[in-house]
Design a protein around this motif. Structure first.
Motif, PDB file in Angstrom:
ATOM      1  N   LYS A   1      97.812  84.276  80.809  1.00 57.90           N
ATOM      2  CA  LYS A   1      97.582  84.872  79.682  1.00 57.90           C
ATOM      3  C   LYS A   1      98.277  83.954  78.500  1.00 57.90           C
TER       4      LYS A   1
ATOM      5  N   ASP B   1      91.517  92.446  78.149  1.00 57.86           N
ATOM      6  CA  ASP B   1      90.934  92.171  79.759  1.00 57.86           C
ATOM      7  C   ASP B   1      89.717  92.116  79.938  1.00 57.86           C
TER       8      ASP B   1
ATOM      9  N   ARG C   1      88.278  91.273  85.704  1.00 59.20           N
ATOM     10  CA  ARG C   1      88.756  90.968  84.312  1.00 59.20           C
ATOM     11  C   ARG C   1      89.250  89.467  84.504  1.00 59.20           C
ATOM     12  N   ARG C   2      89.558  88.863  83.444  1.00 58.84           N
ATOM     13  CA  ARG C   2      89.659  87.417  83.292  1.00 58.84           C
ATOM     14  C   ARG C   2      91.129  87.292  82.655  1.00 58.84           C
ATOM     15  N   ALA C   3      91.910  86.459  83.187  1.00 57.73           N
ATOM     16  CA  ALA C   3      93.214  86.045  82.273  1.00 57.73           C
ATOM     17  C   ALA C   3      93.430  84.510  82.579  1.00 57.73           C
TER      18      ALA C   3
END
Ligand SMILES: [Zn+2]
Length: 302
Positions: free
Chosen positions: A69, A200, A231-233
């Motif tokens: 992140k 998120d 979800r993507r980080a």
């Protein structure tokens, strides 16, 4: 890869120095806006270097989900910095529109700017070649951005050159306003991307469709899937889901089946972190039944 990024950073500093020189020489706010565009490039390249270092670190005990992140902080900061600079230049351009000021030494200023632009063009083409050889999307995006800036610079130079030819002093601030607007758009895009990531956001639709396809292949009378959450980080993708099966299955059989699903999904989606909860048919965990309740329409108070 680092060699290309470092070289592009060094070239960008030279380009900024030349473009700032052109601005000091002429007093043209249009040329100043062109220098701003290059400052934005340097920031992007510097942050990219930093992020490769931080986000690439493996997970540790303090950050068990990794550091991916980090990239959202850097793009937020970059967006704020270039947004503030663009607003400053837009303000200056508006003032000049209201009270036009002449530009001077235009030929020398444009010669300096042209030199900087040719340097940009050379670096961009060299990086494109490197991107093809290394198959790097990051490098290619960087190079394409530089190429786009070459066109902006050309537009700015034409606009500024027209000022002494036509005697229209407002052409210079007009050109600057157009460039500032373009940079503001870029700043907005960076900020929106950061907010999206920190909030998120779900995976892109094509990834979700891919997951659903794999699950459909495994689904049967005995096996069903629900509570799919994604979800993507940064470059990492997280997927969580339930796998429901007959309560009579042994734990060993359940685990073997779960492993097959896990293998199929991680093969299909790169950078995937997967959490599969195994449950008997018809049973849900407490928090997932509560979540289902929360999404139901509110009941009338008695
Ligand atoms: Zn479930």
């Amino acid at each position: 890869m680092r060699r290309y990024l470092l070289a592009s950073l060094a070239a960008a500093f030279a380009v900024i120095a030349l473009k700032l020189g052109a601005w000091r020489l002429t007093g043209s706010v249009g040329l100043l806006s062109d220098a701003l565009e290059s400052v934005a490039n340097v920031l992007a390249a510097a942050f990219a270097l930093l992020i490769v270092r931080i986000a690439g670190r493996p997970p540790d005990s303090g950050h068990p989900y990794g550091h991916s992140k980090a990239e959202y902080f850097s793009s937020a900061l970059e967006g704020l910095l270039i947004g503030a600079a663009a607003l400053g230049i837009a303000g200056e351009a508006v003032q000049r529109l209201l009270a036009p000021q002449g530009v001077h030494a235009v030929a020398a200023g444009i010669a300096l700017n042209l030199l900087a632009t040719l340097l940009n063009l050379g670096v961009a083409r060299w990086m494109l070649g490197g991107a093809r050889r290394l198959r790097s999307i990051v490098l290619e995006a960087d190079a394409r951005h530089l190429l786009a800036d070459v066109w902006t610079s050309a537009g700015v130079m034409v606009g500024v050159a027209l000022v002494p030819l036509t005697g229209l002093a407002w052409l210079d601030p007009l050109v600057a306003l157009a460039v500032a607007g373009h940079v503001l758009g870029e700043s907005w895009r960076l900020l929106a991307r950061s907010v999206d990531g920190l909030m998120d956001h779900a995976l892109p639709a094509e990834d979700i469709v891919a997951v659903q396809q794999v699950l459909r292949d495994f689904a049967s009378e005995d096996l069903s899937f629900d509570h799919l959450r994604t979800r993507r980080a940064g470059t990492r993708r997280f997927v969580g889901l339930h796998m429901h099966m007959p309560a009579s299955w042994s734990l060993g059989r359940a685990a073997a089946c779960r492993l097959r699903v896990e293998r199929a999904l991680t093969e299909r989606i790169a950078g995937l972190t997967l959490t599969i909860e195994v449950l008997p048919q018809g049973a849900e965990s407490l928090q997932d039944s509560a979540a289902a309740d929360a999404s139901a329409p509110p009941r009338q108070a008695p």
